[in-house]
Design an enzyme around this catalytic site. Structure first.
Site, short mmCIF file in Angstrom:
data_model
loop_
_atom_site.label_atom_id
_atom_site.label_comp_id
_atom_site.label_asym_id
_atom_site.label_seq_id
_atom_site.Cartn_x
_atom_site.Cartn_y
_atom_site.Cartn_z
N ASP A 101 30.87 49.63 -0.89
CA ASP A 101 32.12 50.19 -0.39
C ASP A 101 32.43 49.44 0.90
O ASP A 101 31.76 48.44 1.23
CB ASP A 101 31.94 51.69 -0.16
CG ASP A 101 33.27 52.44 -0.11
OD1 ASP A 101 34.32 51.80 0.08
OD2 ASP A 101 33.26 53.67 -0.24
N ASP A 102 33.41 49.88 1.66
CA ASP A 102 33.75 49.23 2.92
C ASP A 102 32.55 49.25 3.86
O ASP A 102 32.05 50.31 4.24
CB ASP A 102 34.93 49.97 3.57
CG ASP A 102 35.49 49.24 4.78
OD1 ASP A 102 34.74 48.49 5.43
OD2 ASP A 102 36.67 49.43 5.09
#
Length: 292
Positions: free
Chosen positions: A32-33
């Site tokens: 994810d980020d």
């Protein structure tokens, strides 16, 4: 680490030992980020990138332009093995080959931009019409009679300029023959009474997400205090709708006689909301979370 459990995205045991080795996963693991607080509270900069790679991630999302240089430094320092880099690169190349990216004449995407937009819109429409959820109709108002709804006002409560995003809702009411005023929150009880006297349908549209505002999902300041004016007058012709956080009715609009959750503010959800109010489609959505 320091008495805390590592997030799954940084866990070698989960990503490599379990997923890749024990379960035999041959694909690509994508983060994810990487700039989320749940990650940066453990490591920062090149060390964070290195730990993602070491854990078994093959592609990192949200990295800075210096990511390659930082990872190269970690490889030179021996923090990340060249074998781990080679494994990640091989997995990415294998996936691209399976998708045909190296084939002469490869066309990506498989559809033209116009076709992709049309297909996506059709899927979004189907999802919206089967997920928009009627939480409450204590006054048996639905379906509203469009012949009696000549003037509609949509009053927004949000920490972002929600008015700018609700054009599809406004246009759908207009398609049903209503004159529509789209505005921000009520400022006092006098305004609330004036709106109730003048309009046939009042929609109180609330929006909170985990990114708007940043932090805990809540209304605060002027947005919070202005909610005192909602549903005081014209309750029999008022509807509450949440376009994000699903607990708005219970936390802030429990006075609503009618309330709907759309879960997001996509054009398709806005249109499905309006069509549900008029009975053009049934409200068949079920809440995915317990709201008691």
């Amino acid at each position: 680490m320091d008495g805390r459990y590592l997030p799954a995205g940084l866990s070698h045991k989960i990503l490599t030992e379990l997923l890749k080795e024990k379960m035999g996963f041959k694909g690509i693991i994508i983060t994810d980020d990487v700039n989320m607080g749940g990650y940066t509270s453990y490591y920062s900069g090149g060390r964070l990138y290195a730990e993602f790679i070491k854990a078994g991630n093959d592609m990192l999302l949200g990295v800075g332009v210096d990511a390659v240089d930082l990872i190269e430094e970690e490889v030179k320092k021996g923090t990340v093995s060249i074998e781990r880099i080679d494994d990640a690169v091989e997995r990415v190349l294998n996936m691209k080959e399976k998708r045909g990216l190296f084939t002469d004449g490869y066309r990506n995407p498989e559809y033209s931009a116009e076709e992709a937009v049309k297909i996506t819109s059709e899927v979004n429409k189907k999802v919206a019409e089967t997920s928009v959820t009627l939480l409450r109709d204590r006054i048996n108002a639905i379906p509203f009679d469009k012949e009696k709804i000549k003037k509609v006002t949509i009053i927004t409560y949000a920490h972002i300029p929600l008015v700018n995003a609700l054009g599809p809702m406004k246009e759908e009411f207009e398609r049903h023959g209503a004159e529509v005023l789209l505005r921000t929150r009520l400022e006092n009880f006098g305004e609330a009474k004036q709106i109730a006297d003048e309009y046939d349908l009042i929609v109180y549209a609330g929006y909170i997400s985990f990114h708007a505002p940043k932090g805990a999902p809540s209304f605060y300041g002027d947005e919070f205090w202005s909610l005192r004016h909602a549903f005081v007058y014209g309750k029999e012709k008022s509807v509450g709708v949440s376009l994000g956080y699903p607990h708005i009715m219970y936390d802030f609009m429990d006075d609503a006689g009618v309330f709907v959750n759309t879960y997001n503010a996509s054009p398709e959800m806005q249109i499905a909301f309006v069509n549900g109010l008029y009975g053009d489609i049934p409200f068949v959505g079920k809440s995915p979370v317990e709201l008691d």
